[in-house]
Enzyme design. Structure first.
Site, PDB file in Angstrom:
ATOM      1  N   ALA A 144       0.847  -1.204   0.000  1.00 30.01           N
ATOM      2  CA  ALA A 144       0.000   0.000   0.000  1.00 30.01           C
ATOM      3  C   ALA A 144       0.880   1.250   0.000  1.00 30.01           C
ATOM      4  O   ALA A 144       1.823   1.364   0.780  1.00 30.01           O
ATOM      5  CB  ALA A 144      -0.923  -0.001   1.209  1.00 30.01           C
ATOM      6  N   LYS A 145       0.551   2.171  -0.885  1.00 26.92           N
ATOM      7  CA  LYS A 145       1.321   3.415  -1.018  1.00 26.92           C
ATOM      8  C   LYS A 145       0.571   4.497  -0.232  1.00 26.92           C
ATOM      9  O   LYS A 145      -0.234   5.250  -0.783  1.00 26.92           O
ATOM     10  CB  LYS A 145       1.420   3.754  -2.514  1.00 26.92           C
ATOM     11  CG  LYS A 145       2.605   4.602  -2.896  1.00 26.92           C
ATOM     12  CD  LYS A 145       2.795   4.559  -4.392  1.00 26.92           C
ATOM     13  CE  LYS A 145       3.504   5.785  -4.927  1.00 26.92           C
ATOM     14  NZ  LYS A 145       4.804   6.073  -4.348  1.00 26.92           N
ATOM     15  N   ILE A 146       0.824   4.485   1.076  1.00 26.79           N
ATOM     16  CA  ILE A 146       0.088   5.361   2.005  1.00 26.79           C
ATOM     17  C   ILE A 146       0.961   6.576   2.323  1.00 26.79           C
ATOM     18  O   ILE A 146       2.142   6.431   2.672  1.00 26.79           O
ATOM     19  CB  ILE A 146      -0.243   4.588   3.308  1.00 26.79           C
ATOM     20  CG1 ILE A 146      -1.146   3.380   2.988  1.00 26.79           C
ATOM     21  CG2 ILE A 146      -0.885   5.511   4.337  1.00 26.79           C
ATOM     22  CD1 ILE A 146      -1.351   2.427   4.155  1.00 26.79           C
TER      23      ILE A 146
END
Ligand code: PMP
Length: 299
Positions: A151-153
């Site tokens: 996840a690219k949070i």
């Protein structure tokens, strides 16, 4: 920063200078946003977006990790991205879709807060990466035990910023982080590759973002006769590599010529690195028929 005419916000085209959010936007306080970095290239058949489907799929994976319900479908977003790239006439450029918890309340838990979404496009001209001197950071990349794999949070990038401040203060160009188990993870916004005995090795770590560029490189290198595989790599092994390079959508392929003050190979961009870089450049510009499937033309 080069600006463009419009930014897309929740389905509307907004003038660049008017694309604003309220200071009570949840994402500003807690990093509760997810985003993508996508590359558009000029090709001889017009502007094309590299691996758009993969980026949109990852955006939805990231959004679901934060419990966000997006108001637009994958297809609607892909169409909006193509339309915006066309309207802003960016040619070679960068596309940044960002979904963020917006205006709601001050608590950390974003329940009931709307998830907004915006798309920004930035013209780049020809972007060519430089050779890098890197340093292994004292900070460890957050693991699956503290975030969600793949996840690219936005909040995760505080870790990247800390590592960058640390190594820039010491005079290096870029940081490299290890994971909590002491294996090589990734850079602040890039994956890393090593070359040993003419073989390409992709360090494997569940704390690194599974990059789309990394995946592409593993595939295209096999097509040009370079043996490639993934495995867990220790820092010591990395420092003894013949060649190293960083890769990512924005970076493309950037040779690493020194690590922790020690020269990599002969201290110049390596032969295999340059071969892969050339191939990658051909692929993204639609010069290799086999990989045309990765290009989404804006029409
Ligand atoms: N790791 C991190 C932390 C990144 O931000 C990026 C850039 N998105 C990458 C790796 C490379 O991923 P990609 O090739 O999909 O751009």
């Amino acid at each position: 920063m080069k600006t463009t005419k419009f930014i897309w916000m929740d389905g509307k085209l907004v003038k660049w200078k008017n694309a604003k959010v309220h200071i009570m936007t949840h994402a500003i306080h807690y990093g509760s946003a997810v985003f993508e970095g996508i590359h558009a290239y000029e090709t001889n058949k017009g502007t094309a977006i590299f691996r758009l489907d993969d980026h949109i799929n990852r955006l939805f994976h990231s959004a679901s990790a934060l419990g966000m319900k997006l108001k637009f479908s994958k297809n609607q977003l892909k169409k909006s991205i193509k339309k915006l790239v066309k309207i802003n006439n960016i040619g070679d450029g960068y596309i940044r879709p960002i979904a963020y918890y917006g205006y709601g309340n001050i608590g950390v838990y974003p329940k009931g807060i709307p998830a907004n979404i915006a798309i920004i496009t930035i013209p780049w001209g020809h972007y060519y990466s430089t050779n890098l001197r890197i340093k292994i950071s004292e900070y460890r990349r957050h693991s699956e035990r503290s975030s969600v794999y793949g996840a690219k949070i936005s909040g995760n990038y505080a870790n990247s910023i800390l590592a960058m401040y640390e190594v820039r203060k010491k005079g290096y160009d870029e940081a490299l982080m290890l994971d909590l188990d002491n294996y090589v993870s990734e850079g602040p916004a890039e994956n890393i590759f090593m070359v040993k005995n003419k073989t390409l090795i992709a360090p494997k770590s569940r704390s690194a973002l599974p990059g789309i560029t990394r995946k592409s490189i593993l595939e295209i290198s096999k097509g040009i006769g370079i043996k490639a595989y993934e495995k867990k790599v220790r820092a010591k092994e990395l420092k003894n590599a013949d060649e190293l390079f960083f890769c990512g959508t924005a970076t493309e392929i950037a040779p690493v010529i020194a690590i922790d003050g020690k020269r990599v190979g002969n201290g110049k961009a390596g032969e295999i690195t340059l071969k892969i870089r050339q191939k990658y450049r051909d692929v993204v510009r639609g010069k290799d028929k086999k990989y045309m499937k990765w290009l989404a033309y804006i029409g």
